[in-house]
Design a protein around this motif. Structure first.
Motif, PDB file in Angstrom:
ATOM      1  N   ASP A  11       0.885  -1.157   0.201  1.00 21.62           N
ATOM      2  CA  ASP A  11      -0.134   0.110  -0.099  1.00 21.62           C
ATOM      3  C   ASP A  11       0.890   1.294   0.057  1.00 21.62           C
ATOM      4  O   ASP A  11       0.609   2.418   0.658  1.00 21.62           O
ATOM      5  N   GLY A  12       1.890   1.087  -0.905  1.00 22.79           N
ATOM      6  CA  GLY A  12       2.841   2.349  -0.989  1.00 22.79           C
ATOM      7  C   GLY A  12       3.910   2.439   0.044  1.00 22.79           C
ATOM      8  O   GLY A  12       4.679   3.466  -0.074  1.00 22.79           O
ATOM      9  N   GLN A  13       4.106   1.796   0.935  1.00 25.22           N
ATOM     10  CA  GLN A  13       5.095   1.724   2.167  1.00 25.22           C
ATOM     11  C   GLN A  13       6.055   0.792   1.776  1.00 25.22           C
ATOM     12  O   GLN A  13       5.787  -0.583   1.621  1.00 25.22           O
ATOM     13  N   PRO A  14       7.358   1.156   1.841  1.00 24.45           N
ATOM     14  CA  PRO A  14       8.537  -0.015   1.685  1.00 24.45           C
ATOM     15  C   PRO A  14       8.240  -1.150   2.666  1.00 24.45           C
ATOM     16  O   PRO A  14       7.929  -0.793   3.867  1.00 24.45           O
ATOM     17  N   PHE A  15       8.596  -2.077   1.968  1.00 23.21           N
ATOM     18  CA  PHE A  15       8.868  -3.428   2.840  1.00 23.21           C
ATOM     19  C   PHE A  15      10.189  -3.942   2.612  1.00 23.21           C
ATOM     20  O   PHE A  15      10.531  -4.250   1.277  1.00 23.21           O
ATOM     21  N   VAL A  16      10.987  -4.232   3.488  1.00 22.78           N
ATOM     22  CA  VAL A  16      12.383  -4.967   3.284  1.00 22.78           C
ATOM     23  C   VAL A  16      12.666  -5.871   4.270  1.00 22.78           C
ATOM     24  O   VAL A  16      12.448  -5.395   5.607  1.00 22.78           O
ATOM     25  N   PRO A  17      13.204  -7.108   4.078  1.00 19.01           N
ATOM     26  CA  PRO A  17      13.171  -7.972   5.363  1.00 19.01           C
ATOM     27  C   PRO A  17      14.207  -7.364   6.469  1.00 19.01           C
ATOM     28  O   PRO A  17      15.408  -7.001   5.941  1.00 19.01           O
ATOM     29  N   SER A  18      14.022  -7.770   7.396  1.00 17.63           N
ATOM     30  CA  SER A  18      15.028  -7.360   8.543  1.00 17.63           C
ATOM     31  C   SER A  18      14.850  -8.430   9.591  1.00 17.63           C
ATOM     32  O   SER A  18      13.872  -9.009   9.636  1.00 17.63           O
ATOM     33  N   LYS A  19      15.632  -8.356  10.713  1.00 19.25           N
ATOM     34  CA  LYS A  19      15.642  -9.364  12.125  1.00 19.25           C
ATOM     35  C   LYS A  19      14.260  -9.038  12.515  1.00 19.25           C
ATOM     36  O   LYS A  19      14.054  -7.895  13.179  1.00 19.25           O
ATOM     37  N   PRO A  29      15.372 -13.239   8.618  1.00 10.12           N
ATOM     38  CA  PRO A  29      14.636 -12.430   7.682  1.00 10.12           C
ATOM     39  C   PRO A  29      14.071 -12.816   6.231  1.00 10.12           C
ATOM     40  O   PRO A  29      13.212 -12.594   5.817  1.00 10.12           O
ATOM     41  N   LEU A  30      14.859 -13.787   5.606  1.00  6.18           N
ATOM     42  CA  LEU A  30      14.662 -14.227   4.357  1.00  6.18           C
ATOM     43  C   LEU A  30      15.002 -15.631   4.261  1.00  6.18           C
ATOM     44  O   LEU A  30      16.067 -16.107   4.698  1.00  6.18           O
ATOM     45  N   TYR A  42       7.062 -26.790  -5.326  1.00  5.38           N
ATOM     46  CA  TYR A  42       6.617 -25.429  -4.873  1.00  5.38           C
ATOM     47  C   TYR A  42       7.886 -24.514  -4.754  1.00  5.38           C
ATOM     48  O   TYR A  42       8.781 -24.971  -3.726  1.00  5.38           O
ATOM     49  N   PHE A  43       7.713 -23.270  -5.493  1.00  4.95           N
ATOM     50  CA  PHE A  43       8.837 -22.483  -4.920  1.00  4.95           C
ATOM     51  C   PHE A  43       8.487 -21.677  -3.898  1.00  4.95           C
ATOM     52  O   PHE A  43       7.092 -20.997  -4.046  1.00  4.95           O
ATOM     53  N   ASN A  44       9.104 -21.296  -2.775  1.00  9.33           N
ATOM     54  CA  ASN A  44       8.673 -20.709  -1.569  1.00  9.33           C
ATOM     55  C   ASN A  44       9.696 -19.812  -1.147  1.00  9.33           C
ATOM     56  O   ASN A  44      10.706 -20.092  -1.322  1.00  9.33           O
ATOM     57  N   ILE A  45       9.122 -18.537  -0.598  1.00 13.54           N
ATOM     58  CA  ILE A  45       9.929 -17.423   0.034  1.00 13.54           C
ATOM     59  C   ILE A  45       9.180 -17.172   1.389  1.00 13.54           C
ATOM     60  O   ILE A  45       8.084 -17.040   1.303  1.00 13.54           O
ATOM     61  N   MET A  46       9.906 -16.980   2.356  1.00 16.63           N
ATOM     62  CA  MET A  46       9.350 -16.445   3.542  1.00 16.63           C
ATOM     63  C   MET A  46      10.245 -15.121   3.953  1.00 16.63           C
ATOM     64  O   MET A  46      11.630 -15.541   4.178  1.00 16.63           O
ATOM     65  N   ALA A  47       9.797 -14.215   3.978  1.00 16.20           N
ATOM     66  CA  ALA A  47      10.278 -12.837   4.555  1.00 16.20           C
ATOM     67  C   ALA A  47       9.679 -12.025   5.518  1.00 16.20           C
ATOM     68  O   ALA A  47       8.416 -11.794   5.386  1.00 16.20           O
ATOM     69  N   THR A  48      10.509 -11.903   6.506  1.00 16.11           N
ATOM     70  CA  THR A  48       9.920 -11.361   7.694  1.00 16.11           C
ATOM     71  C   THR A  48      10.322  -9.873   8.156  1.00 16.11           C
ATOM     72  O   THR A  48      11.846  -9.665   7.662  1.00 16.11           O
ATOM     73  N   ALA A  49      10.003  -8.916   8.908  1.00 17.57           N
ATOM     74  CA  ALA A  49      10.397  -7.562   8.962  1.00 17.57           C
ATOM     75  C   ALA A  49      10.111  -7.309  10.767  1.00 17.57           C
ATOM     76  O   ALA A  49       9.396  -7.906  11.437  1.00 17.57           O
ATOM     77  N   ASN A  50      10.938  -6.480  11.124  1.00 16.60           N
ATOM     78  CA  ASN A  50      10.983  -5.900  12.413  1.00 16.60           C
ATOM     79  C   ASN A  50       9.654  -5.719  12.881  1.00 16.60           C
ATOM     80  O   ASN A  50       9.162  -5.913  14.056  1.00 16.60           O
ATOM     81  N   GLY A  51       8.722  -5.152  12.152  1.00 19.68           N
ATOM     82  CA  GLY A  51       7.484  -4.429  12.549  1.00 19.68           C
ATOM     83  C   GLY A  51       6.207  -5.736  12.750  1.00 19.68           C
ATOM     84  O   GLY A  51       5.310  -5.422  13.004  1.00 19.68           O
ATOM     85  N   GLY A  52       6.908  -6.983  12.450  1.00 15.01           N
ATOM     86  CA  GLY A  52       5.777  -8.236  12.511  1.00 15.01           C
ATOM     87  C   GLY A  52       5.165  -8.219  11.125  1.00 15.01           C
ATOM     88  O   GLY A  52       4.376  -9.083  11.016  1.00 15.01           O
TER      89      GLY A  52
END
Length: 151
Positions: A11-19, A29-30, A42-52
């Motif tokens: 929704d227009g806000q940047p998302f970058v994985p972080s601890k 994070p990735l 299946y190809f899978n990716i899990m990315a997480t960020a500090n804000g949950g």
């Protein structure tokens, strides 16, 4: 190149994985790779960020360069091993998923299985069935090296 990068706009806000912190702090994070389930590969990716916030991709048969449409009514929270695949975005207290009317595109632009490098782009609209709210994910990119991750 396999630079271990992932990013997009939610929704227009940047998302970058972080601890991550809180419930997601056990995950790096990735994470990415292939999963063999009863429904296929299946190809899978899990990315997480500090804000949950985070993403989980489960894209069926994404094993070669191409554009994959993610547009089925998958049931990611029911352990449905025959799912055709989905992309999920989550944030504290809410989960959003692609459906037949809230679709996503996963464009695999590099699929080097010998060197383990997978790159591409993605975009999607994901839906929360409880709140009926939709999020728009744009300008998604990833550049991953599966072999480097395992070293």
């Amino acid at each position: 190149m396999g630079a271990q990068t992932f990013g997009c706009y939610v929704d227009g806000q940047p998302f970058v994985p972080s601890k991550a912190t809180g419930v997601w702090n056990a995950y790096p994070p990735l994470e990415f790779g292939f999963m063999d389930l009863r429904g296929g590969r299946y190809f899978n990716i899990m990315a997480t960020a500090n804000g949950g916030q985070g993403f989980f991709f489960l894209v069926k048969n994404a094993t070669k360069v191409g554009r994959y449409k993610v547009d089925h009514d998958a049931r990611p929270f029911t352990n449905d091993f025959y799912t055709p695949g989905y992309i999920q975005y989550f944030e504290p207290g809410a989960g959003y998923v692609t459906t037949s009317t809230h679709v996503g595109w996963f464009n695999l632009t590099r699929c080097d299985t010998v060197r383990g490098i997978f790159s591409g782009t993605f975009e999607l609209q994901a839906f929360n069935p409880t709140t009926k709210h939709t999020v728009n994910i744009t300008d998604g990119r990833f550049d991953l090296d599966v072999l480097k991750r395992k070293r």
